[in-house]
Design a protein around this motif. Structure first.
Motif, PDB file in Angstrom:
ATOM      1  N   ALA A   1       5.983  23.467 -91.719  1.00 43.08           N
ATOM      2  CA  ALA A   1       7.325  23.266 -92.277  1.00 43.08           C
ATOM      3  C   ALA A   1       7.541  21.804 -92.655  1.00 43.08           C
ATOM      4  O   ALA A   1       8.189  21.494 -93.660  1.00 43.08           O
ATOM      5  CB  ALA A   1       8.381  23.721 -91.264  1.00 43.08           C
ATOM      6  N   GLY A   2       6.974  20.908 -91.840  1.00 38.64           N
ATOM      7  CA  GLY A   2       7.099  19.482 -92.164  1.00 38.64           C
ATOM      8  C   GLY A   2       6.424  19.141 -93.474  1.00 38.64           C
ATOM      9  O   GLY A   2       6.941  18.340 -94.267  1.00 38.64           O
ATOM     10  N   ALA A   3       5.255  19.770 -93.718  1.00 39.20           N
ATOM     11  CA  ALA A   3       4.554  19.517 -94.986  1.00 39.20           C
ATOM     12  C   ALA A   3       5.366  20.040 -96.165  1.00 39.20           C
ATOM     13  O   ALA A   3       5.464  19.384 -97.214  1.00 39.20           O
ATOM     14  CB  ALA A   3       3.181  20.180 -94.954  1.00 39.20           C
TER      15      ALA A   3
ATOM     16  N   VAL B   1      15.476  22.204 -98.408  1.00 41.11           N
ATOM     17  CA  VAL B   1      15.176  21.021 -97.608  1.00 41.11           C
ATOM     18  C   VAL B   1      16.199  20.846 -96.499  1.00 41.11           C
ATOM     19  O   VAL B   1      15.854  20.560 -95.342  1.00 41.11           O
ATOM     20  CB  VAL B   1      15.137  19.766 -98.509  1.00 41.11           C
ATOM     21  CG1 VAL B   1      15.191  18.496 -97.674  1.00 41.11           C
ATOM     22  CG2 VAL B   1      13.873  19.767 -99.341  1.00 41.11           C
ATOM     23  N   LEU B   2      17.473  21.030 -96.824  1.00 43.69           N
ATOM     24  CA  LEU B   2      18.533  20.852 -95.826  1.00 43.69           C
ATOM     25  C   LEU B   2      18.443  21.908 -94.728  1.00 43.69           C
ATOM     26  O   LEU B   2      18.857  21.655 -93.588  1.00 43.69           O
ATOM     27  CB  LEU B   2      19.906  20.903 -96.510  1.00 43.69           C
ATOM     28  CG  LEU B   2      20.237  19.712 -97.421  1.00 43.69           C
ATOM     29  CD1 LEU B   2      21.569  19.939 -98.122  1.00 43.69           C
ATOM     30  CD2 LEU B   2      20.272  18.410 -96.628  1.00 43.69           C
ATOM     31  N   VAL B   3      17.912  23.100 -95.030  1.00 45.91           N
ATOM     32  CA  VAL B   3      17.759  24.148 -94.017  1.00 45.91           C
ATOM     33  C   VAL B   3      16.520  23.902 -93.158  1.00 45.91           C
ATOM     34  O   VAL B   3      16.541  24.063 -91.922  1.00 45.91           O
ATOM     35  CB  VAL B   3      17.685  25.538 -94.691  1.00 45.91           C
ATOM     36  CG1 VAL B   3      17.272  26.600 -93.682  1.00 45.91           C
ATOM     37  CG2 VAL B   3      19.020  25.891 -95.325  1.00 45.91           C
ATOM     38  N   LEU B   4      15.411  23.499 -93.799  1.00 48.95           N
ATOM     39  CA  LEU B   4      14.153  23.344 -93.066  1.00 48.95           C
ATOM     40  C   LEU B   4      14.110  22.083 -92.216  1.00 48.95           C
ATOM     41  O   LEU B   4      13.421  22.051 -91.192  1.00 48.95           O
ATOM     42  CB  LEU B   4      12.974  23.341 -94.051  1.00 48.95           C
ATOM     43  CG  LEU B   4      12.589  24.690 -94.662  1.00 48.95           C
ATOM     44  CD1 LEU B   4      11.441  24.511 -95.646  1.00 48.95           C
ATOM     45  CD2 LEU B   4      12.197  25.683 -93.577  1.00 48.95           C
ATOM     46  N   ALA B   5      14.805  21.028 -92.648  1.00 48.86           N
ATOM     47  CA  ALA B   5      14.735  19.766 -91.916  1.00 48.86           C
ATOM     48  C   ALA B   5      15.154  19.917 -90.451  1.00 48.86           C
ATOM     49  O   ALA B   5      14.446  19.442 -89.549  1.00 48.86           O
ATOM     50  CB  ALA B   5      15.583  18.707 -92.613  1.00 48.86           C
ATOM     51  N   PRO B   6      16.269  20.593 -90.130  1.00 48.43           N
ATOM     52  CA  PRO B   6      16.618  20.782 -88.713  1.00 48.43           C
ATOM     53  C   PRO B   6      15.587  21.636 -87.963  1.00 48.43           C
ATOM     54  O   PRO B   6      15.361  21.421 -86.768  1.00 48.43           O
ATOM     55  CB  PRO B   6      17.973  21.482 -88.769  1.00 48.43           C
ATOM     56  CG  PRO B   6      18.528  21.162 -90.113  1.00 48.43           C
ATOM     57  CD  PRO B   6      17.344  21.098 -91.011  1.00 48.43           C
TER      58      PRO B   6
ATOM     59  N   VAL C   1       3.732  23.938 -82.740  1.00 55.51           N
ATOM     60  CA  VAL C   1       2.973  22.867 -83.413  1.00 55.51           C
ATOM     61  C   VAL C   1       2.672  23.259 -84.857  1.00 55.51           C
ATOM     62  O   VAL C   1       2.832  22.452 -85.791  1.00 55.51           O
ATOM     63  CB  VAL C   1       1.678  22.557 -82.640  1.00 55.51           C
ATOM     64  CG1 VAL C   1       0.789  21.621 -83.445  1.00 55.51           C
ATOM     65  CG2 VAL C   1       2.001  21.941 -81.290  1.00 55.51           C
ATOM     66  N   VAL C   2       2.234  24.509 -85.067  1.00 53.62           N
ATOM     67  CA  VAL C   2       1.919  24.970 -86.426  1.00 53.62           C
ATOM     68  C   VAL C   2       3.171  24.935 -87.305  1.00 53.62           C
ATOM     69  O   VAL C   2       3.135  24.480 -88.461  1.00 53.62           O
ATOM     70  CB  VAL C   2       1.325  26.390 -86.386  1.00 53.62           C
ATOM     71  CG1 VAL C   2       1.238  26.970 -87.798  1.00 53.62           C
ATOM     72  CG2 VAL C   2      -0.052  26.368 -85.749  1.00 53.62           C
TER      73      VAL C   2
ATOM     74  N   ARG D   1      16.933  15.499 -89.873  1.00 54.67           N
ATOM     75  CA  ARG D   1      15.885  16.057 -89.015  1.00 54.67           C
ATOM     76  C   ARG D   1      15.830  15.342 -87.671  1.00 54.67           C
ATOM     77  O   ARG D   1      15.764  15.970 -86.606  1.00 54.67           O
ATOM     78  CB  ARG D   1      14.530  15.939 -89.722  1.00 54.67           C
ATOM     79  CG  ARG D   1      13.352  16.441 -88.895  1.00 54.67           C
ATOM     80  CD  ARG D   1      12.029  16.055 -89.523  1.00 54.67           C
ATOM     81  NE  ARG D   1      11.897  14.615 -89.664  1.00 54.67           N
ATOM     82  CZ  ARG D   1      11.636  13.794 -88.653  1.00 54.67           C
ATOM     83  NH1 ARG D   1      11.520  14.255 -87.420  1.00 54.67           N
ATOM     84  NH2 ARG D   1      11.514  12.505 -88.863  1.00 54.67           N
ATOM     85  N   ALA D   2      15.856  14.005 -87.703  1.00 52.95           N
ATOM     86  CA  ALA D   2      15.766  13.233 -86.465  1.00 52.95           C
ATOM     87  C   ALA D   2      16.989  13.451 -85.584  1.00 52.95           C
ATOM     88  O   ALA D   2      16.868  13.538 -84.353  1.00 52.95           O
ATOM     89  CB  ALA D   2      15.616  11.752 -86.800  1.00 52.95           C
ATOM     90  N   LEU D   3      18.168  13.548 -86.186  1.00 52.32           N
ATOM     91  CA  LEU D   3      19.383  13.769 -85.394  1.00 52.32           C
ATOM     92  C   LEU D   3      19.361  15.133 -84.708  1.00 52.32           C
ATOM     93  O   LEU D   3      19.759  15.267 -83.550  1.00 52.32           O
ATOM     94  CB  LEU D   3      20.620  13.658 -86.300  1.00 52.32           C
ATOM     95  CG  LEU D   3      21.099  12.250 -86.622  1.00 52.32           C
ATOM     96  CD1 LEU D   3      22.176  12.282 -87.686  1.00 52.32           C
ATOM     97  CD2 LEU D   3      21.623  11.554 -85.359  1.00 52.32           C
ATOM     98  N   PHE D   4      18.891  16.153 -85.417  1.00 51.75           N
ATOM     99  CA  PHE D   4      18.822  17.482 -84.825  1.00 51.75           C
ATOM    100  C   PHE D   4      17.817  17.488 -83.678  1.00 51.75           C
ATOM    101  O   PHE D   4      18.068  18.065 -82.607  1.00 51.75           O
ATOM    102  CB  PHE D   4      18.419  18.517 -85.877  1.00 51.75           C
ATOM    103  CG  PHE D   4      18.596  19.931 -85.420  1.00 51.75           C
ATOM    104  CD1 PHE D   4      19.828  20.551 -85.504  1.00 51.75           C
ATOM    105  CD2 PHE D   4      17.522  20.653 -84.895  1.00 51.75           C
ATOM    106  CE1 PHE D   4      20.006  21.860 -85.079  1.00 51.75           C
ATOM    107  CE2 PHE D   4      17.681  21.963 -84.472  1.00 51.75           C
ATOM    108  CZ  PHE D   4      18.931  22.564 -84.558  1.00 51.75           C
TER     109      PHE D   4
END
Length: 613
Positions: free
Chosen positions: A93-95, A43-48, A87-88, A160-163
């Motif tokens: 990744a968001g899902a 999660v910590l890797v994918l969020a950015p 977009v994909v 995620r938002a900060l990145f």
């Protein structure tokens, strides 16, 4: 009736310094890795990555716009492919991040719930549970407990938002350096959100006591145990009135905080709107001067919209994160409180200490106890020497210190001064868990455990709970031998009305269940009976206590038995009667000896038996 309690101030706050968000965030990250390290890392890797995909989309749109104006079909198609890929990736990744985050939230919530149970159950004495400020803080912790599980999710979403915000700003600079000032215009929104959360947090803390009382009234109104008296005395309207008054007080305080927070938020967004409009005009002016391309204008509009979304998301997520960190702060407060020296039970240097063997002498040597903040001790200079096998009855008016002395013996309180020793060893130096394994107790306000009958009795001695015949033997000793035969599934009947098909016992049956639980430990060093049979008739109480005391006296390793009762037919059978007067021991002796003295005991005895003469 229980003894009167004097008003006491709250315990001092833990001395580990003020709460800081970094410590709360560290707690949440550590909890996530303890709960599921692989998913937490993913999660910590994918969020950015998800946060940065929006910027890639903006770049693709700029490239596609410029390529279209140049009539460069190949470049336009490449940009379109990049846009589709971004977009994909964003949605896929968001899902994945959302699924993993929800899973982690559940695991972290369960882990912290377990920690909460361990912390509250690990405090060895009752002292903090009787302080209003402690109860208020626990009310806040219970109220916000649900936010603890989602707290890691708040951290991830903010990351995620900060990145995304950082990469958006980096691209805006390529359009016009002055656009780097946009974060300065966003700052007031963040400050306003923080200020609003501080105001709301203060309002919650200021109204915590009223909210706790409001919930108490709500639970009382819905309680089956209180239903009879509420109806007999016509209390429903009065309870509702008091509930509504407290609710209005809580709502007024919190509504004022919400209104002030909204004013701060509105002001912050107004400042950002001015900056966003200025940035857009700068981009258009640059194009008009020939210093940029139409793609730059499109990129500015796209990134500006993303920036707007990022800032609004950060404000909302920041509010979520601040609530989560505040909930984690309450958890850390409890952790610090439980770690205070006075709440740390004495433990042996190595291994687990065995419980003391029964059959030894119990000695109270100049024991005094004063509740914190009370002007005088409730027990002062108590000196008693009790041989093994002795049945001791504690007598005195309400508030004389009987239950306090019982709790000192059980180490639910620790003496202010003096020592209590068993077999020549100060019990304060023993592992508190080992000492409690050596005693068994039944109190007037015993717990009605809504478990199966077998379990509700068997938990009196967990190692023997499943031993064949152990529960049946305890029921026989505790006066409940006939209870399984009256229940639909016998020992496996679910007790309590909370569960479907659960059986709600009568008060007497609940008492017999509690007394039977007390007898699960067959060889205790100390047996405490603090008015547990107050709802039984005098003959039943006398017969039950007679059974207990006879078993104790005939045991090869007899325990010390301490009983509290207002019924003198039971008291007079004790080997030793200790008369308390609210300051200490007033008289000690057997029934005949104390009656011959014609002192306080004789007066209480005549008053207690007058109706039977």
């Amino acid at each position: 009736m229980r003894e009167a309690r004097e008003s006491r101030p709250a315990p001092a706050e833990p001395g580990r310094g003020p709460f800081v968000p970094a410590r709360a965030a560290a707690l949440l990250i550590a909890a996530a890795f303890r709960a599921d390290a692989r998913r937490a890392l993913l999660v910590l890797v994918l969020a950015p990555v998800v946060g940065g995909c929006g910027v890639v989309s903006g770049l693709a749109i700029r490239s596609a716009t410029d390529a279209a104006l140049r009539h460069d079909i190949g470049a336009a198609l490449t940009a379109a492919a990049l846009l589709v890929a971004a977009v994909v990736t964003t949605y896929s990744a968001g899902a994945v991040v959302s699924v993993l985050r929800i899973h982690l939230q559940q695991r972290v919530g369960l882990l912290l719930d377990r920690g909460l149970m361990e912390l509250t159950g690990g405090i060895p004495t009752l002292t903090p549970h009787e302080h209003p400020d402690y109860l208020d803080r626990m009310e806040l912790l219970r109220t916000h407990r649900g936010e603890l599980g989602g707290a890691f999710g708040a951290l991830v979403e903010n990351l995620r938002a900060l990145f995304g915000l950082g990469t958006t700003l980096a691209l805006l600079v390529t359009v016009h350096p002055a656009l780097l000032a946009l974060p300065l215009f966003a700052l007031p929104t963040v400050v306003a959100a923080h200020r609003g959360n501080v105001l709301i947090g203060r309002a919650e803390s200021a109204t915590a006591e009223q909210e706790r009382l409001r919930r108490t009234l709500l639970e009382l109104s819905c309680s089956p145990a209180a239903a009879r008296e509420i109806r007999v005395y016509g209390l429903a309207d009065e309870l509702t009135r008091r509930h509504d008054a407290l609710q209005d007080t809580v709502r007024r305080g919190r509504d004022r905080a919400d209104a002030r927070a909204a004013m701060w938020s509105g002001g912050g967004w107004l400042v950002f709107a001015v900056g966003y409009l200025g940035g857009t005009l700068l981009s258009l002016a640059a194009v008009a001067r020939g210093e940029g391309s139409p793609g730059d204008v499109v990129l500015t509009l796209v990134l500006g919209a993303q920036l707007l979304g990022s800032v609004s998301g950060l404000v909302a997520l920041g509010s979520w994160l601040q609530h989560a960190l505040r909930a984690a702060g309450h958890f850390l407060w409890l952790s610090d409180h439980a770690a205070l020296p006075e709440h740390s039970p004495v433990r042996p240097a190595t291994g687990s200490a065995p419980p003391p063997r029964p059959g030894a002498e119990l000695v109270l040597d100049h024991v005094s106890f004063t509740y914190p903040g009370a002007p005088r001790p409730v027990l002062s200079d108590v000196c008693l020497r009790i041989p093994p096998g002795t049945v001791v009855a504690l007598v005195g008016e309400n508030g004389a210190g009987k239950t306090t002395l019982v709790k000192l013996l059980c180490r639910l309180y620790e003496p202010t001064s003096g020592t209590i020793s068993y077999g020549g060893e100060d019990i304060a130096t023993l592992d508190v868990r080992a000492w409690r394994q050596a005693l068994t107790a039944c109190f007037q306000d015993f717990q009605r455990f809504e478990l199966t009958l077998r379990t509700a009795v068997g938990i009196g001695d967990l190692p023997r709970a499943d031993a064949p015949g152990a529960v049946a033997g305890a029921l026989a000793r505790g006066g409940g031998a006939g209870l399984p035969g009256r229940l639909p599934q016998g020992l496996d009947t679910q007790l309590g009305p909370t569960y479907p098909g659960g059986v709600d016992l009568s008060t007497g049956q609940w008492q017999k269940t509690a007394m039977s639980r007390t007898t699960m430990r067959e060889r205790p060093a100390l047996l405490v009976l603090d008015e547990p049979t107050a709802s039984l008739d005098a003959a039943s109480e006398h017969e039950l206590f007679g059974r207990f005391t006879a078993a104790a006296r005939t045991s090869p390793e007899p325990p010390v038995t301490v009983l509290v009762s207002h019924r003198f037919a039971t008291v007079r059978a004790a080997d030793l009667i200790v008369v308390l007067d609210g300051a200490g021991v007033h008289e000690v002796g057997g029934h005949r000896e104390l009656m011959a003295r014609d002192g306080l005991y004789a007066e209480l005895y005549r008053l207690g038996t007058r109706g039977n003469s």
